[in-house]
Write a protein that holds these residues in place. Structure first.
Motif, PDB file in Angstrom:
ATOM      1  N   TRP A 168      19.416  55.179 -23.905  1.00 14.31           N
ATOM      2  CA  TRP A 168      19.925  56.481 -23.472  1.00 14.31           C
ATOM      3  C   TRP A 168      20.747  57.120 -24.571  1.00 14.31           C
ATOM      4  O   TRP A 168      20.592  58.290 -24.881  1.00 14.31           O
ATOM      5  CB  TRP A 168      20.762  56.314 -22.204  1.00 14.31           C
ATOM      6  N   PHE A 169      21.632  56.351 -25.176  1.00  9.64           N
ATOM      7  CA  PHE A 169      22.473  56.857 -26.248  1.00  9.64           C
ATOM      8  C   PHE A 169      21.618  57.321 -27.427  1.00  9.64           C
ATOM      9  O   PHE A 169      21.866  58.377 -28.006  1.00  9.64           O
ATOM     10  CB  PHE A 169      23.462  55.776 -26.699  1.00  9.64           C
ATOM     11  N   SER A 170      20.590  56.577 -27.766  1.00  3.38           N
ATOM     12  CA  SER A 170      19.701  56.961 -28.869  1.00  3.38           C
ATOM     13  C   SER A 170      18.989  58.271 -28.560  1.00  3.38           C
ATOM     14  O   SER A 170      18.850  59.137 -29.434  1.00  3.38           O
ATOM     15  CB  SER A 170      18.670  55.868 -29.133  1.00  3.38           C
ATOM     16  N   GLN A 171      18.537  58.447 -27.320  1.00  2.00           N
ATOM     17  CA  GLN A 171      17.858  59.679 -26.917  1.00  2.00           C
ATOM     18  C   GLN A 171      18.796  60.870 -27.012  1.00  2.00           C
ATOM     19  O   GLN A 171      18.445  61.922 -27.544  1.00  2.00           O
ATOM     20  CB  GLN A 171      17.319  59.548 -25.483  1.00  2.00           C
ATOM     21  N   VAL A 172      20.020  60.728 -26.490  1.00  2.00           N
ATOM     22  CA  VAL A 172      20.994  61.814 -26.544  1.00  2.00           C
ATOM     23  C   VAL A 172      21.338  62.143 -27.986  1.00  2.00           C
ATOM     24  O   VAL A 172      21.398  63.315 -28.375  1.00  2.00           O
ATOM     25  CB  VAL A 172      22.269  61.443 -25.747  1.00  2.00           C
ATOM     26  N   ASN A 173      21.524  61.144 -28.796  1.00  2.00           N
ATOM     27  CA  ASN A 173      21.839  61.357 -30.206  1.00  2.00           C
ATOM     28  C   ASN A 173      20.705  62.091 -30.909  1.00  2.00           C
ATOM     29  O   ASN A 173      20.939  63.021 -31.691  1.00  2.00           O
ATOM     30  CB  ASN A 173      22.135  60.021 -30.887  1.00  2.00           C
ATOM     31  N   SER A 174      19.480  61.728 -30.602  1.00  2.00           N
ATOM     32  CA  SER A 174      18.315  62.399 -31.186  1.00  2.00           C
ATOM     33  C   SER A 174      18.263  63.862 -30.769  1.00  2.00           C
ATOM     34  O   SER A 174      18.008  64.750 -31.597  1.00  2.00           O
ATOM     35  CB  SER A 174      17.043  61.679 -30.753  1.00  2.00           C
ATOM     36  N   GLU A 175      18.515  64.141 -29.492  1.00  2.00           N
ATOM     37  CA  GLU A 175      18.502  65.522 -29.007  1.00  2.00           C
ATOM     38  C   GLU A 175      19.620  66.336 -29.653  1.00  2.00           C
ATOM     39  O   GLU A 175      19.431  67.513 -29.970  1.00  2.00           O
ATOM     40  CB  GLU A 175      18.614  65.540 -27.489  1.00  2.00           C
ATOM     41  N   LEU A 176      20.779  65.734 -29.840  1.00  2.00           N
ATOM     42  CA  LEU A 176      21.882  66.437 -30.499  1.00  2.00           C
ATOM     43  C   LEU A 176      21.537  66.768 -31.953  1.00  2.00           C
ATOM     44  O   LEU A 176      21.856  67.849 -32.440  1.00  2.00           O
ATOM     45  CB  LEU A 176      23.162  65.606 -30.438  1.00  2.00           C
ATOM     46  N   GLU A 177      20.889  65.848 -32.625  1.00  2.00           N
ATOM     47  CA  GLU A 177      20.476  66.101 -34.011  1.00  2.00           C
ATOM     48  C   GLU A 177      19.459  67.242 -34.069  1.00  2.00           C
ATOM     49  O   GLU A 177      19.535  68.096 -34.957  1.00  2.00           O
ATOM     50  CB  GLU A 177      19.902  64.826 -34.632  1.00  2.00           C
ATOM     51  N   GLU A 178      18.511  67.281 -33.123  1.00  2.00           N
ATOM     52  CA  GLU A 178      17.539  68.368 -33.080  1.00  2.00           C
ATOM     53  C   GLU A 178      18.228  69.707 -32.835  1.00  2.00           C
ATOM     54  O   GLU A 178      17.894  70.703 -33.475  1.00  2.00           O
ATOM     55  CB  GLU A 178      16.506  68.119 -31.979  1.00  2.00           C
ATOM     56  N   ALA A 179      19.194  69.723 -31.938  1.00  2.00           N
ATOM     57  CA  ALA A 179      19.925  70.958 -31.650  1.00  2.00           C
ATOM     58  C   ALA A 179      20.710  71.412 -32.873  1.00  2.00           C
ATOM     59  O   ALA A 179      20.740  72.604 -33.200  1.00  2.00           O
ATOM     60  CB  ALA A 179      20.859  70.755 -30.463  1.00  2.00           C
ATOM     61  N   ARG A 180      21.337  70.482 -33.569  1.00  2.00           N
ATOM     62  CA  ARG A 180      22.090  70.819 -34.773  1.00  2.00           C
ATOM     63  C   ARG A 180      21.159  71.380 -35.852  1.00  2.00           C
ATOM     64  O   ARG A 180      21.474  72.374 -36.497  1.00  2.00           O
ATOM     65  CB  ARG A 180      22.845  69.602 -35.296  1.00  2.00           C
ATOM     66  N   ASP A 181      19.993  70.781 -36.014  1.00  2.00           N
ATOM     67  CA  ASP A 181      19.026  71.281 -36.990  1.00  2.00           C
ATOM     68  C   ASP A 181      18.570  72.692 -36.642  1.00  2.00           C
ATOM     69  O   ASP A 181      18.443  73.544 -37.511  1.00  2.00           O
ATOM     70  CB  ASP A 181      17.812  70.354 -37.081  1.00  2.00           C
ATOM     71  N   LEU A 182      18.322  72.932 -35.361  1.00  2.00           N
ATOM     72  CA  LEU A 182      17.904  74.256 -34.922  1.00  2.00           C
ATOM     73  C   LEU A 182      18.989  75.287 -35.213  1.00  2.00           C
ATOM     74  O   LEU A 182      18.710  76.369 -35.729  1.00  2.00           O
ATOM     75  CB  LEU A 182      17.579  74.241 -33.427  1.00  2.00           C
ATOM     76  N   LEU A 183      20.227  74.967 -34.897  1.00  2.00           N
ATOM     77  CA  LEU A 183      21.326  75.893 -35.166  1.00  2.00           C
ATOM     78  C   LEU A 183      21.475  76.168 -36.658  1.00  2.00           C
ATOM     79  O   LEU A 183      21.788  77.285 -37.068  1.00  2.00           O
ATOM     80  CB  LEU A 183      22.634  75.345 -34.601  1.00  2.00           C
ATOM     81  N   ASN A 184      21.258  75.163 -37.474  1.00  2.00           N
ATOM     82  CA  ASN A 184      21.363  75.345 -38.923  1.00  2.00           C
ATOM     83  C   ASN A 184      20.259  76.247 -39.467  1.00  2.00           C
ATOM     84  O   ASN A 184      20.427  76.893 -40.486  1.00  2.00           O
ATOM     85  CB  ASN A 184      21.339  73.997 -39.640  1.00  2.00           C
ATOM     86  N   ARG A 185      19.121  76.320 -38.753  1.00  2.00           N
ATOM     87  CA  ARG A 185      18.014  77.166 -39.214  1.00  2.00           C
ATOM     88  C   ARG A 185      18.154  78.616 -38.795  1.00  2.00           C
ATOM     89  O   ARG A 185      17.471  79.494 -39.297  1.00  2.00           O
ATOM     90  CB  ARG A 185      16.691  76.613 -38.700  1.00  2.00           C
ATOM     91  N   ILE A 186      19.018  78.880 -37.836  1.00  2.00           N
ATOM     92  CA  ILE A 186      19.208  80.259 -37.377  1.00  2.00           C
ATOM     93  C   ILE A 186      19.904  81.045 -38.485  1.00  2.00           C
ATOM     94  O   ILE A 186      20.939  80.668 -38.980  1.00  2.00           O
ATOM     95  CB  ILE A 186      20.044  80.307 -36.087  1.00  2.00           C
ATOM     96  N   THR A 187      19.299  82.140 -38.843  1.00  2.00           N
ATOM     97  CA  THR A 187      19.905  82.982 -39.875  1.00  2.00           C
ATOM     98  C   THR A 187      20.661  84.114 -39.229  1.00  2.00           C
ATOM     99  O   THR A 187      20.491  84.421 -38.048  1.00  2.00           O
ATOM    100  CB  THR A 187      18.822  83.574 -40.803  1.00  2.00           C
ATOM    101  N   LEU A 188      21.495  84.755 -39.996  1.00  2.00           N
ATOM    102  CA  LEU A 188      22.299  85.854 -39.481  1.00  2.00           C
ATOM    103  C   LEU A 188      21.422  86.967 -38.920  1.00  2.00           C
ATOM    104  O   LEU A 188      21.755  87.592 -37.922  1.00  2.00           O
ATOM    105  CB  LEU A 188      23.202  86.393 -40.595  1.00  2.00           C
ATOM    106  N   SER A 189      20.268  87.197 -39.535  1.00  2.00           N
ATOM    107  CA  SER A 189      19.390  88.275 -39.061  1.00  2.00           C
ATOM    108  C   SER A 189      18.774  87.977 -37.706  1.00  2.00           C
ATOM    109  O   SER A 189      18.335  88.890 -37.019  1.00  2.00           O
ATOM    110  CB  SER A 189      18.282  88.535 -40.085  1.00  2.00           C
ATOM    111  N   GLU A 190      18.728  86.702 -37.298  1.00  2.00           N
ATOM    112  CA  GLU A 190      18.153  86.343 -36.011  1.00  2.00           C
ATOM    113  C   GLU A 190      19.169  86.426 -34.886  1.00  2.00           C
ATOM    114  O   GLU A 190      18.812  86.357 -33.736  1.00  2.00           O
ATOM    115  CB  GLU A 190      17.578  84.925 -36.070  1.00  2.00           C
ATOM    116  N   ARG A 191      20.437  86.568 -35.202  1.00  2.00           N
ATOM    117  CA  ARG A 191      21.466  86.654 -34.176  1.00  2.00           C
ATOM    118  C   ARG A 191      21.447  88.044 -33.552  1.00  2.00           C
ATOM    119  O   ARG A 191      21.119  89.021 -34.199  1.00  2.00           O
ATOM    120  CB  ARG A 191      22.836  86.367 -34.775  1.00  2.00           C
ATOM    121  N   PRO A 192      21.808  88.126 -32.284  1.00  2.00           N
ATOM    122  CA  PRO A 192      21.785  89.439 -31.632  1.00  2.00           C
ATOM    123  C   PRO A 192      22.810  90.380 -32.243  1.00  2.00           C
ATOM    124  O   PRO A 192      23.862  89.956 -32.707  1.00  2.00           O
ATOM    125  CB  PRO A 192      22.138  89.116 -30.178  1.00  2.00           C
TER     126      PRO A 192
END
Length: 112
Positions: free
Chosen positions: A15-39
């Motif tokens: 369970w901990f490994s799954q949650v950690n993996s999902e958190l890493e994916e979310a962090r990667d996604l946030l890092n890819r968001i550029t200023l132009s994509e923000r509302p």
């Protein structure tokens, strides 16, 4: 001294490994968001002026007991359709409203 509990390996560790993996994916996604994509600020303001029930810009904004601002006619309809003898539920939280009183939201009204 405590004995090793193998339940950690069988239950908690996966369970901990799954949650950690999902958190890493979310962090990667946030890092890819550029200023132009923000509302834009106008899109954010429009969201603040939109009734969560009707999804339209409010003309007569009122605040309900849940602290959320709604279009008056929409929240009044919710309140009127509450089962007899019980409090209406918040459309946002689904929790019972402490009161059916509504307060004009003059701050939002000035922006509409």
């Amino acid at each position: 001294m405590h004995e090793y509990d193998s339940r950690w390996d069988r239950r908690v560790k996966p369970w901990f490994s799954q949650v950690n993996s999902e958190l890493e994916e979310a962090r990667d996604l946030l890092n890819r968001i550029t200023l132009s994509e923000r509302p834009s600020s106008s899109e954010v303001i429009t969201d603040e002026l939109t009734c969560p029930i009707t999804l339209a810009v409010m003309k007569d904004p009122v605040m309900a007991a849940d602290g959320i601002t709604y279009e008056r006619a929409a929240i009044e309809t919710v309140i009127q359709h509450a089962p007899p003898g019980s409090m209406a539920k918040s459309p946002k939280t689904n929790l019972p409203l402490e009161s059916h009183s509504l307060a004009e939201n003059v701050n939002i009204r000035s922006l509409c």
